[in-house]
Motif scaffolding. Structure first.
Motif, mmCIF file in Angstrom:
data_model
loop_
_atom_site.group_PDB
_atom_site.id
_atom_site.type_symbol
_atom_site.label_atom_id
_atom_site.label_comp_id
_atom_site.label_asym_id
_atom_site.label_seq_id
_atom_site.Cartn_x
_atom_site.Cartn_y
_atom_site.Cartn_z
ATOM 1 N N ARG A 49 0.803 -1.218 0.010
ATOM 2 C CA ARG A 49 0.025 0.090 0.076
ATOM 3 C C ARG A 49 0.636 1.384 0.095
ATOM 4 O O ARG A 49 0.324 2.294 -0.212
ATOM 5 N N ILE A 50 2.091 1.102 0.213
ATOM 6 C CA ILE A 50 2.859 2.148 0.331
ATOM 7 C C ILE A 50 3.160 2.841 -1.139
ATOM 8 O O ILE A 50 3.025 2.158 -1.968
ATOM 9 N N GLN A 51 3.139 4.193 -1.128
ATOM 10 C CA GLN A 51 3.030 4.858 -2.256
ATOM 11 C C GLN A 51 4.043 4.602 -3.214
ATOM 12 O O GLN A 51 4.149 4.772 -4.584
ATOM 13 N N HIS A 52 5.444 4.226 -2.821
ATOM 14 C CA HIS A 52 6.538 3.954 -3.575
ATOM 15 C C HIS A 52 6.190 2.807 -4.384
ATOM 16 O O HIS A 52 6.580 2.732 -5.626
ATOM 17 N N VAL A 53 5.406 1.658 -3.838
ATOM 18 C CA VAL A 53 5.166 0.757 -4.553
ATOM 19 C C VAL A 53 3.835 1.000 -5.651
ATOM 20 O O VAL A 53 4.021 0.379 -6.664
ATOM 21 N N GLN A 54 2.969 1.864 -4.980
ATOM 22 C CA GLN A 54 1.824 2.137 -5.960
ATOM 23 C C GLN A 54 2.035 2.920 -7.150
ATOM 24 O O GLN A 54 1.519 2.339 -8.217
ATOM 25 N N SER A 197 8.064 14.757 -13.045
ATOM 26 C CA SER A 197 8.317 14.202 -11.808
ATOM 27 C C SER A 197 7.243 14.956 -10.798
ATOM 28 O O SER A 197 6.508 15.667 -11.198
ATOM 29 N N GLU A 198 7.205 14.376 -9.609
ATOM 30 C CA GLU A 198 6.275 14.700 -8.672
ATOM 31 C C GLU A 198 6.678 14.135 -7.346
ATOM 32 O O GLU A 198 7.659 13.455 -6.994
ATOM 33 N N TYR A 199 6.376 15.042 -6.374
ATOM 34 C CA TYR A 199 6.422 14.681 -4.948
ATOM 35 C C TYR A 199 5.687 13.590 -4.496
ATOM 36 O O TYR A 199 4.343 13.615 -4.954
ATOM 37 N N LEU A 200 6.220 12.601 -3.563
ATOM 38 C CA LEU A 200 5.244 11.802 -2.988
ATOM 39 C C LEU A 200 5.366 11.390 -1.611
ATOM 40 O O LEU A 200 6.239 11.880 -0.775
ATOM 41 N N SER A 201 4.518 10.934 -0.856
ATOM 42 C CA SER A 201 4.561 10.383 0.204
ATOM 43 C C SER A 201 4.369 9.034 0.535
ATOM 44 O O SER A 201 4.542 8.448 -0.696
ATOM 45 N N TYR A 202 4.528 8.546 1.669
ATOM 46 C CA TYR A 202 4.776 6.955 1.923
ATOM 47 C C TYR A 202 3.209 6.674 1.733
ATOM 48 O O TYR A 202 2.873 5.537 1.349
ATOM 49 N N TRP A 203 2.214 7.317 2.255
ATOM 50 C CA TRP A 203 0.788 6.830 2.346
ATOM 51 C C TRP A 203 -0.171 7.760 1.759
ATOM 52 O O TRP A 203 0.093 8.980 1.551
ATOM 53 N N ASP A 204 -1.437 7.146 1.065
ATOM 54 C CA ASP A 204 -1.923 8.237 -0.096
ATOM 55 C C ASP A 204 -2.800 9.158 0.943
ATOM 56 O O ASP A 204 -3.491 10.067 0.284
ATOM 57 N N ASP A 205 -2.832 8.870 1.983
ATOM 58 C CA ASP A 205 -3.733 9.834 2.866
ATOM 59 C C ASP A 205 -2.980 10.948 3.723
ATOM 60 O O ASP A 205 -3.325 11.615 4.563
ATOM 61 N N VAL A 206 -1.548 10.861 3.448
ATOM 62 C CA VAL A 206 -0.566 11.707 4.041
ATOM 63 C C VAL A 206 -0.008 12.627 2.964
ATOM 64 O O VAL A 206 0.368 12.318 1.776
ATOM 65 N N PRO A 208 2.488 14.880 0.607
ATOM 66 C CA PRO A 208 3.799 14.874 0.619
ATOM 67 C C PRO A 208 4.456 15.956 1.501
ATOM 68 O O PRO A 208 4.244 17.153 1.401
ATOM 69 N N ASP A 209 5.672 15.646 2.256
ATOM 70 C CA ASP A 209 6.438 16.840 2.852
ATOM 71 C C ASP A 209 7.486 17.332 1.991
ATOM 72 O O ASP A 209 8.186 18.110 2.450
ATOM 73 N N GLY A 210 8.048 16.818 0.654
ATOM 74 C CA GLY A 210 8.832 17.305 -0.037
ATOM 75 C C GLY A 210 10.077 16.464 -0.140
ATOM 76 O O GLY A 210 10.776 16.734 -0.879
ATOM 77 N N LEU A 211 10.096 15.595 0.806
ATOM 78 C CA LEU A 211 11.419 14.806 0.868
ATOM 79 C C LEU A 211 11.630 13.873 0.003
ATOM 80 O O LEU A 211 12.739 13.657 -0.764
ATOM 81 N N PHE A 212 10.734 13.221 -0.533
ATOM 82 C CA PHE A 212 10.857 12.130 -1.730
ATOM 83 C C PHE A 212 10.101 12.691 -3.096
ATOM 84 O O PHE A 212 9.074 13.372 -3.153
ATOM 85 N N LEU A 213 10.738 12.149 -4.061
ATOM 86 C CA LEU A 213 10.456 12.659 -5.489
ATOM 87 C C LEU A 213 10.315 11.615 -6.255
ATOM 88 O O LEU A 213 11.140 10.689 -5.884
ATOM 89 N N ALA A 214 9.443 11.258 -7.513
ATOM 90 C CA ALA A 214 9.387 10.260 -8.351
ATOM 91 C C ALA A 214 9.481 10.912 -9.453
ATOM 92 O O ALA A 214 9.075 11.778 -10.040
ATOM 93 N N TRP A 215 10.401 10.717 -10.159
ATOM 94 C CA TRP A 215 10.903 10.793 -11.640
ATOM 95 C C TRP A 215 10.395 9.755 -12.783
ATOM 96 O O TRP A 215 10.383 8.600 -12.614
#
Length: 230
Positions: A49-54, A197-206, A208-215
């Motif tokens: 369920r973690i957004q990295h996987v999704q 690219s986009e910012y992402l969070s660990y969970w879909d209901d939280v 993003p705080d800016g730490l992680f990005l997906a390209w």
């Protein structure tokens, strides 16, 4: 007080930075060989369920009968989920640490190697991804070029990693590098198109705080004009 304004963000692509020497390569390998025994901080599994996987599942879509490369796969936690949800997929996991690869589940092919010297022929994979592993490549441009090289025309590439604007928030080894959003987009655009690219969070209901990005990127089918999404 905005503490980030006092941090010196490293120039991620400065040629004066240390090269990936044999000595540094061995240091990185030893570090991850040792870390392989730490299941708490380097787990073998991940919650799907973690957004990295999704985002991998959503961006790649149906991977049945396709060949996928996990670059810097560690223990294969992401590859495990992709394999479970895509019967018929062929997944290869590459890592610098043979000890990490010992934990990769059966059914996933493994190869010991460097992100900057992928031991695969040109255009071998329909999908390639690197999740929090490019930061350890040292030669970032070389690693990105290699990922694009082994991607088939029309194939998809995803990189998930940390935002250089937050450099200093976490403790890191001396060789680790984080990325400015546009810098990595420009590197990808040298060999791919539809780069964004986009910012992402660990969970879909939280949020993003800016730490992680997906390209994200696609490999050109022909000599398509490279374009960046603004």
């Amino acid at each position: 007080m905005n503490w980030r304004r006092f941090l010196r963000t490293p120039d991620q692509f400065d040629p004066a930075r240390p090269a990936l020497t044999p000595e540094l390569r061995n240091e990185i390998r030893r570090s991850f060989d040792h870390a392989a025994q730490d299941e708490d901080h380097f787990p073998s599994t991940i919650d799907p369920r973690i957004q990295h996987v999704q985002i991998l599942l959503k961006f790649f879509g149906d991977l049945a009968d396709k060949c996928v490369l996990d670059v810097g796969c560690g223990k294969g936690r992401f590859a495990r989920v992709l394999a479970a949800q895509n019967p018929g997929v062929e997944i290869w996991g590459l890592d610098i640490s043979e000890e990490m690869l010992r934990f990769v589940p059966p059914g996933i092919h493994t190869s010991v190697g460097l992100m900057t010297e992928l031991p695969f022929a040109d255009a071998s994979f329909e999908a390639v991804y690197a999740t929090e592993s490019l930061e350890h490549a040292v030669n970032i441009e070389g690693a990105v070029n290699e990922m694009c090289r082994v991607l088939k025309p029309g194939g998809k590439l995803v990189i998930i990693d940390k935002n250089a604007e937050y450099w200093g928030k976490l403790s890191t080894p001396s060789w680790e590098r984080w990325f400015h959003r546009r810098d990595l987009e420009k590197l990808l655009a040298k060999n791919c198109h539809s780069v964004h690219s986009e910012y992402l969070s660990y969970w879909d209901d939280v949020a993003p705080d800016g730490l992680f990005l997906a390209w994200y990127a696609h490999k050109q089918v022909k000599e398509d004009k490279v374009r960046l999404h603004k």
